[in-house]
Design an enzyme around this catalytic site. Structure first.
Site, PDB file in Angstrom:
ATOM      1  N   GLU A  62       0.796  -1.223   0.000  1.00 15.46           N
ATOM      2  CA  GLU A  62       0.000   0.000   0.000  1.00 15.46           C
ATOM      3  C   GLU A  62       0.832   1.278   0.000  1.00 15.46           C
ATOM      4  OE1 GLU A  62      -3.151   0.188  -0.406  1.00 15.46           O
ATOM      5  OE2 GLU A  62      -3.872  -1.844  -0.007  1.00 15.46           O
ATOM      6  N   SER A 332     -31.232 -32.520 -18.921  1.00 10.66           N
ATOM      7  CA  SER A 332     -32.319 -32.348 -19.884  1.00 10.66           C
ATOM      8  C   SER A 332     -32.977 -30.971 -19.834  1.00 10.66           C
ATOM      9  CB  SER A 332     -33.385 -33.419 -19.665  1.00 10.66           C
ATOM     10  OG  SER A 332     -32.890 -34.690 -20.014  1.00 10.66           O
TER      11      SER A 332
END
Length: 656
Positions: A62, A332
């Site tokens: 950072e 299906s």
């Protein structure tokens, strides 16, 4: 000037370390459904009680010059200015830890020069009145690490079940990468993405000289055991949904993650609290108390609004979202895409094919594939498309897929919103390519709403802390299907619930048809590891998936009906206060009384019939023959067999 600025900030005194507001999520009825807190689950610990690896990792990724600057880094600012001028935006940031701390405490997160100037002033005030360790301690105890964990102690307890002073290098580097995007880099949401971020953190530590490359490599390879200790009461309504909203706020709307953490936003969503609670109730009621998992998505097909979403059986135990992130084989339930493509290419509900055990030559004749029907149950005769849908006949589906060309089903699925990769192979007709629950719900919406592709909508509008609307969306629908064929497809999908169609086998929705008291259409699906039910009314499209996380084989005898039961009960209860609506038949569609077994017009000679819909001009014209008219019956049978012989020649010519 610099002396004056420093004197001014010093005279202002120490700024108060106040707690920001709360971001609130609202449902479709504008009632609060959850809050994103700043200030809860924050376990303050002194810097001496935080593992040095956390401090080194945080500073390295950072703000490497944290201990040498005065709250702002001129080198980083210069680089960011040049990058922003080149790109014509203010997207590139250069914030130090002090600036991030100041912004989270005192300021909004919009990218404006005025905000940056105020951020600088507050940073100077912090630096002039608090020492570096106090600022770093404050940052590490207030920064957000996701899942309600504010501060490194809460994060360490939540992710690894240990205090922050006991973290390993691997654990510390993983946590230190999260604040850049708590929902994006959380290892509980996407471990691969989080590991990539961890690697960046470790390399920054190597470059900063606090570890060597060997230590970095070993830490990156170290397996991590995520405990996921509960830190907060989960959101009252739809925690999986709220995670999706937060992700979309960042990735699609473009809200700065820090702004979400700072709070003050009012996010108005599409979730219906009543419908969501019904979904949660039926999942809890129907799912067994074991490792079996489920996912559910329910969309209003008229708008695309997501009304309910469940990503698993227990959010606290597993926030991984199986409704959106996971993909599984739909079985299906994929067939309607194949059959709609067939309707576009000359099929009608009366089209017949032979249902019998069949082997297909595939891969240019190098292999033979022999798909089977459930329990190897075949008609041993010709069946209509109407029956094939109601019985979920696999042989009919594969033959149709190959006759059309395997690209046709893929193109149709893409058209209605399936974005996952689809394999261009014969088994696609049986749903062997993985898709998400959200995708299936979106795709079926086009059948329910007259042929419109919908964009799933989670967020209606966002209001900031000043009451200004900073984002607003409208439903997105695009006509992609013929309304006439979409209605016919819907009519075909009502067949799975119609016991009148029972013949050599039963319709696949027989077990739940008694639970349904309004017009519904849908299709179930199953594989060795998955069970699906996707169905709809004109007001609501819902997909339910049931299976195990790791693709363990599913005992369909024990668990095969759960998805159907959840779907049927949920659909009825979710709509119990809404009017019963019929599917609207468009102009150009005609209904005729058809014998479902042979596709001929029903007469007194074959009284079995069902009103079935066709595009006007394609409906059957031949009537069922009288039993004694064997010559006409033989002619019809011969015609049907000639069709089948042509198909067999077709498959042979093209290697199928």
């Amino acid at each position: 000037m610099c002396v004056g600025l420093l004197s001014y900030t010093k005279m202002q005194g120490p700024p108060p370390l106040n707690v920001p507001q709360t971001t609130v999520y609202y449902g479709a009825d504008n009632s609060p459904i959850g809050e994103h807190h700043k200030g809860e689950n924050r376990h303050w610990v002194p810097l001496s009680e935080i593992d040095p690896n956390v401090i080194d990792a945080t500073i390295s990724i950072e703000d490497r010059r944290f201990y040498s600057h005065w709250g702002f880094d001129l080198t980083r600012i210069g680089g960011a200015v040049i990058a922003n001028l080149r790109s014509g935006s203010r997207a590139q940031g250069a914030s130090t830890l002090t600036q991030q701390y100041a912004r989270n405490l005192y300021l909004s997160h919009d990218k404006t020069w005025i905000r940056k100037w105020n951020e600088l002033l507050y940073s100077l005030r912090l630096e002039m009145n608090y020492d570096k360790d106090k600022i770093l301690e404050g940052y590490l105890n207030t920064v957000y690490y996701g899942h309600g964990a504010y501060g490194i102690e809460a994060a360490s307890q939540h992710y690894f079940g240990k205090p922050a002073k006991q973290l390993s290098l691997a654990e510390a580097s993983m946590l230190s990468g999260i604040p850049k995007g708590p929902s994006y880099y959380s290892p509980l949401f996407d471990l691969d993405r989080a590991k990539n971020r961890q690697a960046v953190v470790l390399q920054s530590m190597v470059q900063n000289g606090v570890i060597n490359q060997v230590e970095a490599d070993e830490a990156h390879l170290e397996p991590l055991n995520f405990i996921q200790n509960e830190l907060e009461r989960p959101a009252d309504v739809g925690p999986y949904f709220q995670d999706v909203v937060e992700q979309k706020l960042i990735e699609e709307v473009g809200i700065d993650p820090a702004l979400i953490e700072a709070g003050g936003l009012k996010v108005y969503t599409t979730l219906d609290p009543k419908i969501q609670k019904e979904a949660e109730y039926w999942v809890e009621r129907e799912m067994p108390d074991n490792e079996l998992q489920t996912a559910l998505v329910s969309i209003d097909p008229r708008t695309g609004d997501v009304k309910a979403l469940i990503g698993g059986t227990n959010y606290v135990e597993s926030p991984y979202n199986r409704a959106v992130t996971a993909t599984r084989s739909p079985g299906s339930s994929f067939k309607p895409f194949i059959y709609y493509a067939a309707l576009e290419n000359g099929y009608t509900p009366a089209s017949t094919l032979l249902s019998e055990a069949t082997s297909f030559s595939i891969d240019d004749g190098r292999d033979v594939w022999s798909p089977t029907n459930f329990n190897e149950n075949y008609a041993e005769d010709f069946i209509t498309l109407l029956q094939a849908m109601a019985f979920s006949d696999n042989i009919y589906a594969v033959k149709t897929h190959l006759l059309l060309g395997t690209d046709k089903g893929i193109e149709l699925a893409r058209r209605v919103g399936i974005e996952s990769p689809l394999g261009d192979h014969p088994s696609l007709a049986l749903g062997t390519s993985n898709v998400s629950v959200l995708e299936m719900t979106r795709a079926y919406s086009a059948f329910a709403n007259g042929g419109h592709k919908v964009e799933p909508r989670f967020i209606r509008k966002i209001v900031d802390a000043d009451g200004e609307v900073i984002y607003e969306s409208e439903p997105e629908l695009v006509q992609v299907l013929d309304p006439k064929l979409a209605f016919i497809m819907t009519d075909l999908m009502t067949g799975m619930f119609d016991p009148y169609l029972n013949a050599h086998t039963s319709v696949t929705g027989r077990s739940i048809s008694h639970l349904l008291n309004r017009p519904v259409a849908g299709k179930s699906g199953s594989t060795s590891t998955d069970s699906w039910m996707v169905g709809y009314t004109p007001q609501l499209v819902t997909s339910v998936w049931v299976g195990f996380n790791e693709g363990i084989k599913l005992d369909h005898a024990s668990y095969g009906q759960i998805a159907k039961n959840i779907w049927a009960n949920f659909t009825e209860k979710a709509l119990e206060d809404q009017p019963v609506m019929e599917f609207q038949k468009p102009d150009g569609v005609i209904g005729v009384k058809m014998n479902p077994e042979n596709g001929l017009l029903a007469t007194e000679h074959c009284p079995t019939h069902r009103t079935t819909y066709f595009v006007e001009g394609t409906e059957p014209t031949k009537e069922c023959p009288a039993p004694e008219n064997s010559e006409e019956a033989d002619a019809i049978d011969e015609e049907a067999h000639e069709k089948e012989k042509f198909l067999q020649r077709f498959f042979k010519w093209f290697g199928h």
